[in-house]
Design a protein around this motif. Sequence first.
Motif, PDB file in Angstrom:
ATOM      1  N   GLN A 219       0.862  -1.188   0.000  1.00 28.16           N
ATOM      2  CA  GLN A 219       0.000   0.000   0.000  1.00 28.16           C
ATOM      3  C   GLN A 219       0.893   1.230   0.000  1.00 28.16           C
ATOM      4  N   GLY A 220       0.624   2.188  -0.874  1.00 27.94           N
ATOM      5  CA  GLY A 220       1.439   3.396  -0.871  1.00 27.94           C
ATOM      6  C   GLY A 220       1.370   4.142  -2.183  1.00 27.94           C
ATOM      7  N   PHE A 221       2.033   5.297  -2.210  1.00 27.46           N
ATOM      8  CA  PHE A 221       1.969   6.189  -3.368  1.00 27.46           C
ATOM      9  C   PHE A 221       2.597   5.600  -4.622  1.00 27.46           C
ATOM     10  N   LEU A 222       3.443   4.550  -4.493  1.00 31.83           N
ATOM     11  CA  LEU A 222       3.973   3.910  -5.688  1.00 31.83           C
ATOM     12  C   LEU A 222       2.826   3.412  -6.566  1.00 31.83           C
ATOM     13  N   PHE A 223       1.749   2.991  -5.919  1.00 33.78           N
ATOM     14  CA  PHE A 223       0.557   2.558  -6.646  1.00 33.78           C
ATOM     15  C   PHE A 223      -0.463   3.701  -6.734  1.00 33.78           C
ATOM     16  N   SER A 224      -0.856   4.229  -5.592  1.00 30.38           N
ATOM     17  CA  SER A 224      -1.881   5.269  -5.631  1.00 30.38           C
ATOM     18  C   SER A 224      -2.012   5.921  -4.260  1.00 30.38           C
ATOM     19  N   GLU A 225      -2.310   7.206  -4.257  1.00 30.92           N
ATOM     20  CA  GLU A 225      -2.742   7.867  -3.030  1.00 30.92           C
ATOM     21  C   GLU A 225      -4.212   7.528  -2.815  1.00 30.92           C
ATOM     22  N   ALA A 226      -4.784   8.003  -1.723  1.00 26.94           N
ATOM     23  CA  ALA A 226      -6.206   7.774  -1.472  1.00 26.94           C
ATOM     24  C   ALA A 226      -7.037   8.469  -2.550  1.00 26.94           C
ATOM     25  N   ARG A 227      -8.107   7.799  -2.963  1.00 26.06           N
ATOM     26  CA  ARG A 227      -8.970   8.318  -4.020  1.00 26.06           C
ATOM     27  C   ARG A 227     -10.418   8.382  -3.520  1.00 26.06           C
ATOM     28  N   SER A 228     -11.215   9.097  -4.266  1.00 23.32           N
ATOM     29  CA  SER A 228     -12.624   9.226  -3.896  1.00 23.32           C
ATOM     30  C   SER A 228     -13.445   8.028  -4.351  1.00 23.32           C
ATOM     31  N   HIS A 229     -12.860   7.172  -5.196  1.00 18.05           N
ATOM     32  CA  HIS A 229     -13.636   6.082  -5.777  1.00 18.05           C
ATOM     33  C   HIS A 229     -12.736   4.858  -5.977  1.00 18.05           C
ATOM     34  N   ALA A 230     -13.380   3.729  -6.197  1.00 15.42           N
ATOM     35  CA  ALA A 230     -12.655   2.475  -6.418  1.00 15.42           C
ATOM     36  C   ALA A 230     -12.148   2.402  -7.856  1.00 15.42           C
ATOM     37  N   LEU A 231     -11.139   1.545  -8.053  1.00 16.96           N
ATOM     38  CA  LEU A 231     -10.548   1.306  -9.365  1.00 16.96           C
ATOM     39  C   LEU A 231     -10.857  -0.124  -9.802  1.00 16.96           C
ATOM     40  N   PRO A 232     -10.704  -0.428 -11.086  1.00 14.35           N
ATOM     41  CA  PRO A 232     -10.848  -1.833 -11.512  1.00 14.35           C
ATOM     42  C   PRO A 232      -9.835  -2.713 -10.785  1.00 14.35           C
ATOM     43  N   SER A 233     -10.205  -3.919 -10.472  1.00 12.94           N
ATOM     44  CA  SER A 233      -9.340  -4.812  -9.682  1.00 12.94           C
ATOM     45  C   SER A 233      -7.984  -5.036 -10.324  1.00 12.94           C
ATOM     46  N   ASP A 234      -7.936  -5.038 -11.668  1.00 12.93           N
ATOM     47  CA  ASP A 234      -6.678  -5.326 -12.366  1.00 12.93           C
ATOM     48  C   ASP A 234      -5.908  -4.062 -12.738  1.00 12.93           C
ATOM     49  N   HIS A 235      -6.239  -2.938 -12.148  1.00 14.08           N
ATOM     50  CA  HIS A 235      -5.645  -1.654 -12.523  1.00 14.08           C
ATOM     51  C   HIS A 235      -4.121  -1.655 -12.389  1.00 14.08           C
ATOM     52  N   PHE A 236      -3.588  -2.359 -11.385  1.00 14.91           N
ATOM     53  CA  PHE A 236      -2.143  -2.346 -11.133  1.00 14.91           C
ATOM     54  C   PHE A 236      -1.452  -3.640 -11.563  1.00 14.91           C
ATOM     55  N   ASN A 237      -2.152  -4.490 -12.308  1.00 12.13           N
ATOM     56  CA  ASN A 237      -1.571  -5.776 -12.687  1.00 12.13           C
ATOM     57  C   ASN A 237      -0.271  -5.629 -13.471  1.00 12.13           C
ATOM     58  N   ARG A 238      -0.280  -4.782 -14.506  1.00  8.51           N
ATOM     59  CA  ARG A 238       0.912  -4.647 -15.328  1.00  8.51           C
ATOM     60  C   ARG A 238       2.051  -4.013 -14.528  1.00  8.51           C
ATOM     61  N   GLN A 239       1.750  -2.981 -13.748  1.00  5.56           N
ATOM     62  CA  GLN A 239       2.781  -2.339 -12.937  1.00  5.56           C
ATOM     63  C   GLN A 239       3.397  -3.350 -11.971  1.00  5.56           C
ATOM     64  N   SER A 240       2.558  -4.168 -11.360  1.00  2.00           N
ATOM     65  CA  SER A 240       3.056  -5.163 -10.409  1.00  2.00           C
ATOM     66  C   SER A 240       3.921  -6.208 -11.106  1.00  2.00           C
ATOM     67  N   THR A 241       3.520  -6.610 -12.306  1.00  2.00           N
ATOM     68  CA  THR A 241       4.307  -7.589 -13.061  1.00  2.00           C
ATOM     69  C   THR A 241       5.687  -7.038 -13.388  1.00  2.00           C
ATOM     70  N   LEU A 242       5.737  -5.785 -13.827  1.00  2.00           N
ATOM     71  CA  LEU A 242       7.024  -5.163 -14.164  1.00  2.00           C
ATOM     72  C   LEU A 242       7.901  -5.034 -12.919  1.00  2.00           C
ATOM     73  N   LEU A 243       7.303  -4.702 -11.785  1.00  2.00           N
ATOM     74  CA  LEU A 243       8.068  -4.576 -10.542  1.00  2.00           C
ATOM     75  C   LEU A 243       8.623  -5.930 -10.107  1.00  2.00           C
ATOM     76  N   ARG A 244       7.790  -6.963 -10.157  1.00  2.00           N
ATOM     77  CA  ARG A 244       8.256  -8.297  -9.764  1.00  2.00           C
ATOM     78  C   ARG A 244       9.340  -8.793 -10.707  1.00  2.00           C
ATOM     79  N   ASP A 245       9.161  -8.528 -12.018  1.00  2.00           N
ATOM     80  CA  ASP A 245      10.180  -8.943 -12.991  1.00  2.00           C
ATOM     81  C   ASP A 245      11.506  -8.238 -12.724  1.00  2.00           C
TER      82      ASP A 245
END
Length: 407
Positions: A219-245
Amino acid sequence: MDMELFPWYQPIVETASGRIAGYEALARTRNQQGEVVSAGAYFSDPTIEPDERINADRHVRYQALSALKEIPGDSFISINLSPEWLQYVAEAGELPTLAMLEELQVDPSRVMIEITELSGDLDLICQAVSLYREAGFRIAIDDFGADFSQLDRVALLLPDVVKLDMKLLRDGLDNPRNASMIQVLGEMASRLGAKVLCEGVETEEAYFLALTCNAYYMQGFLFSEARSHALPSDHFNRQSTLLRDSYRDMALDSSTRSQWLAQKVSAELVGLREQIRAKGVVAGTIDLEHYLPTGQMLRFYICDRTGTQISPNYENRSGAWKINREPEGCDWSWRPYFIELMASDDIEQRLVFSEPYHDIYAGELSQTAALLIDESHILLADLRSGQVDGDLFHNGRGMRARSIDVL
């Protein structure tokens, strides 16, 4: 309550999949310029009556729980509970939050109760936690590691999730000792059966450090700050894949480099062993005239097969050997690297390294290597870990041993 209070939501990302597993609901308000800002100061203001703060907390919580209808059914909402609210729950024996969920027709398992303070009355905290757990809520402990006197309470409460203290994560980026501490805390939380959540992940470096802390969630600003609304569940999938790789590639490179360095060190230690064998093992009379200390060697010494140190320490001080007899007679048989060596089927071919640790005398990251000299003697050497295996990927994860083949 004159102040406008409302929740915003910071995504909690599952490390392995990259999906948004949940959201932490954070109280917000507007300043005089109409900007959305944290409302934390309101809830910690001692000039505001407790009942007013509790009612305000309930107001924000109801709004946050209402949002569960708008996010995917496998996601959860995490809400913070103050010590005042826990005390109210314990004394009243009822759960207003559960009543809210019943009204909203939401499953309690989609709500994580985040306990933000453990220094209050332990009996009341346990009562409140029991009520929430029996109703089906998840339990989280916030700021784990911020106060080591609370570790026994964490073990007693058996939370589902432990949030590592944000400050420790930030400090760990600047100081290997702090990195070691937060890694141990992450391992401790996992051993207690809790999923580790690292908050305050703002950079790739923080993400990589969190991975070494057994982070199940991020959890943190690398992904997102607090927002007024929800995001799609897969919104950070690609970013997470690149980070893990990226982490995997660096870890593999580090591991390859470490293995090369370990082989280099092993050749040097085997050479020392052969010199000791040639001269005979007589405590205090090892001929070091032709074995000059290298940069990675801090000290070496000899034990018998029971783990008792029978030689002095031969210490590398500014490129010259000094003899320190104080440790003679110490028993090192309980060290994991000693046990690992003695338990090896091919003991004559094994060189065992400890995990990195901070040497109390050298004040730097170090490792101990253990190598059989002959049927009766063991060579132990303390080495600068940066020359063998000490970086972000292998830093401070306990005192487990690992071994390599030296022949």
